[in-house]
Design a protein around this motif. Structure first.
Motif, PDB file in Angstrom:
ATOM      1  N   THR A   3      30.635  16.639   5.721  1.00  0.00           N
ATOM      2  CA  THR A   3      30.850  15.534   4.787  1.00  0.00           C
ATOM      3  C   THR A   3      30.031  14.314   5.189  1.00  0.00           C
ATOM      4  OG1 THR A   3      33.109  16.337   4.429  1.00  0.00           O
ATOM      5  CG2 THR A   3      32.605  14.115   3.667  1.00  0.00           C
ATOM      6  N   TYR A   4      30.011  14.041   6.490  1.00  0.00           N
ATOM      7  CA  TYR A   4      29.234  12.896   6.978  1.00  0.00           C
ATOM      8  C   TYR A   4      27.751  13.077   6.656  1.00  0.00           C
ATOM      9  CZ  TYR A   4      27.302   9.442  10.201  1.00  0.00           C
ATOM     10  OH  TYR A   4      26.609   8.387  10.740  1.00  0.00           O
ATOM     11  N   GLU A  42      39.583  18.454   6.682  1.00  0.00           N
ATOM     12  CA  GLU A  42      39.744  18.873   8.068  1.00  0.00           C
ATOM     13  C   GLU A  42      38.836  20.064   8.359  1.00  0.00           C
ATOM     14  OE1 GLU A  42      43.279  20.293  11.173  1.00  0.00           O
ATOM     15  OE2 GLU A  42      43.752  19.684   9.121  1.00  0.00           O
ATOM     16  N   GLU A 102      34.285  17.591   8.800  1.00  0.00           N
ATOM     17  CA  GLU A 102      33.939  16.185   8.990  1.00  0.00           C
ATOM     18  C   GLU A 102      32.420  15.993   9.115  1.00  0.00           C
ATOM     19  OE1 GLU A 102      36.173  17.835  10.690  1.00  0.00           O
ATOM     20  OE2 GLU A 102      38.112  16.813  10.501  1.00  0.00           O
ATOM     21  N   ALA A 113      36.722  13.194   4.264  1.00  0.00           N
ATOM     22  CA  ALA A 113      36.288  14.400   4.955  1.00  0.00           C
ATOM     23  C   ALA A 113      37.445  15.380   5.118  1.00  0.00           C
ATOM     24  CB  ALA A 113      35.716  14.036   6.323  1.00  0.00           C
ATOM     25  N   ILE A 168      33.933   7.941   4.397  1.00  0.00           N
ATOM     26  CA  ILE A 168      33.732   9.252   5.008  1.00  0.00           C
ATOM     27  C   ILE A 168      34.960   9.659   5.808  1.00  0.00           C
ATOM     28  CG2 ILE A 168      32.400  10.505   6.749  1.00  0.00           C
ATOM     29  CD1 ILE A 168      29.966   8.856   5.849  1.00  0.00           C
ATOM     30  N   ILE A 169      35.533   8.700   6.539  1.00  0.00           N
ATOM     31  CA  ILE A 169      36.705   8.988   7.367  1.00  0.00           C
ATOM     32  C   ILE A 169      37.847   9.518   6.513  1.00  0.00           C
ATOM     33  CG2 ILE A 169      38.472   7.936   8.839  1.00  0.00           C
ATOM     34  CD1 ILE A 169      36.314   5.968   9.772  1.00  0.00           C
ATOM     35  N   GLU A 170      37.996   8.981   5.314  1.00  0.00           N
ATOM     36  CA  GLU A 170      39.140   9.338   4.468  1.00  0.00           C
ATOM     37  C   GLU A 170      38.902  10.594   3.636  1.00  0.00           C
ATOM     38  OE1 GLU A 170      41.867   7.797   4.935  1.00  0.00           O
ATOM     39  OE2 GLU A 170      41.011   6.226   6.192  1.00  0.00           O
TER      40      GLU A 170
END
Length: 369
Positions: free
Chosen positions: A202-203, A196, A199, A194, A190-192
């Motif tokens: 996407t999460y 800008e 976030e 998402a 998810i960190i990669e």
């Protein structure tokens, strides 16, 4: 229900001298949930200016649709739903077996849950300090190997080599390691992936894809019992015949095999951060596959909601989590199981193995690590 408690010995393991129905239990949970919502109302952020609620909802839905079109997002959503569904299939007959063969008490069962939480924390610490740069595919592979080994240790209980309850309590807690690996892999991805500014959207997409798979796995787990009718009754475990033992062992092996087939979707998961970034930077998008991922997730969410409602009301429909309304074959459950397996195997076949068949890609065992 325990009529005559505590004089009658049928309820010797009961902690309280009273019983509540499933509907009453669901009502108690509802009270706590509503209370929690009420307590969070004062924490609501006050808007600085007037907002159109409909416009805000529409903007949020549009952001979800836009984020889901990126291949990095819909591919991860599909992998998450497939892998978590197959990894979460379990032997539903173990509950009856544990009660009869191991005389598992409520206290010992709670100890299992407590120790699983401890193992989860230990797993987080180990991955943080020693495996942070390890391939995410390898983490899933290692976790599956550990869980499968511990599940197969239950064969020692089945064939009465040992039926020490604490032996079961200890080895059964390692199942949470698989959940630890899956949880961290999802968070890392998810960190990669998402974009800008999106976030949170996407999460929510990827974590929702994870959450809705549990009722699907439960449906399959219960449906498998229909092939072994003797395992539905505690009396069968009390008889402890060779036929019952063999049926239990066969079901356990089937569950382990189904868990391992979740690895067929492993090539859909990026190995590490750099591979994830490369996938994002390719900026591939597909409205079709975004629609597939969102539709499957929405259908699974609706199904899980119906299962929760009908289970709380004590419904008998097997396809909605009940024991079955008749003695006949649960055709609806078989159909649901066929749909679930079809989704879990057709998607990776199309994206991973069909390109190999037509010569666009080459098969290599490194695909899984």
């Amino acid at each position: 229900n325990c009529p005559g408690y505590p004089e009658e010995t049928d309820c010797r393991n009961a902690i309280f001298p009273f019983d509540i129905s499933l509907s009453q239990f669901a009502g108690i949970l509802l009270v706590f949930s509503v209370t929690g919502v009420i307590l969070t109302i004062p924490l609501r952020e006050e808007p600085s200016n007037a907002r159109n609620s409909f416009t805000e909802v529409r903007k949020t839905l549009f952001s979800m649709w836009e984020a889901a079109q990126n291949r990095a997002v819909w591919q991860l959503m599909l992998f998450t739903m497939i892998s978590n569904t197959l990894f979460s299939i379990s032997n539903a007959a173990k509950y009856n077996a544990n009660f009869v063969w191991l005389e598992l008490t409520t206290f010992q069962n709670q100890m299992v849950w407590l120790m699983e939480s401890v193992v989860f924390v230990i797993g987080l610490s180990l991955i943080k300090h020693y495996f942070i740069n390890t391939s995410w595919r390898k983490l899933n592979l290692i976790g599956m190997g550990i869980v499968s080994t511990m599940n197969l240790l239950y064969l020692l209980v089945i064939y009465n080599i040992t039926r020490n309850v604490w032996f079961y309590v200890i080895f059964s807690t390692t199942e949470s390691f698989m959940h630890t690996a899956n949880f961290l892999v999802n968070v890392f991805c998810i960190i990669e992936v998402a974009p800008e500014g999106m976030e949170a959207v996407t999460y929510s997409l990827i974590t929702s894809a994870t959450a809705v798979t549990h009722p699907l796995a439960t449906t399959v787990s219960i449906a498998l019992l229909s092939f072994f009718p003797a395992l539905n009754e505690q009396n069968s475990f009390s008889d402890d015949t060779p036929a019952v033992r063999n049926s239990m062992a066969a079901l356990m092996v089937i569950v382990v095999v189904l868990n391992w087939t979740g690895l067929l979707a492993m090539p859909m998961l990026p190995r590490q951060r750099q591979e994830t970034r490369d996938l994002v930077e390719r900026n591939e998008s597909s409205k079709t596959w975004a629609a597939v991922a969102l539709t499957v997730g929405l259908c699974a969410l609706i199904y899980s909601t119906l299962v929760t409602i009908f289970s709380a009301r004590g419904g008998c429909a097997a396809i909605l989590g009940g024991p079955g309304c008749s003695d006949g074959k649960p055709i609806g459950v078989y159909l649901a199981m066929a749909v679930i397996f079809g989704f879990c195997y057709i998607i990776p076949t199309y994206h991973v193995y069909w390109p190999i068949v037509i010569g666009k890609e080459r098969f290599t065992w490194r695909m899984f690590v």
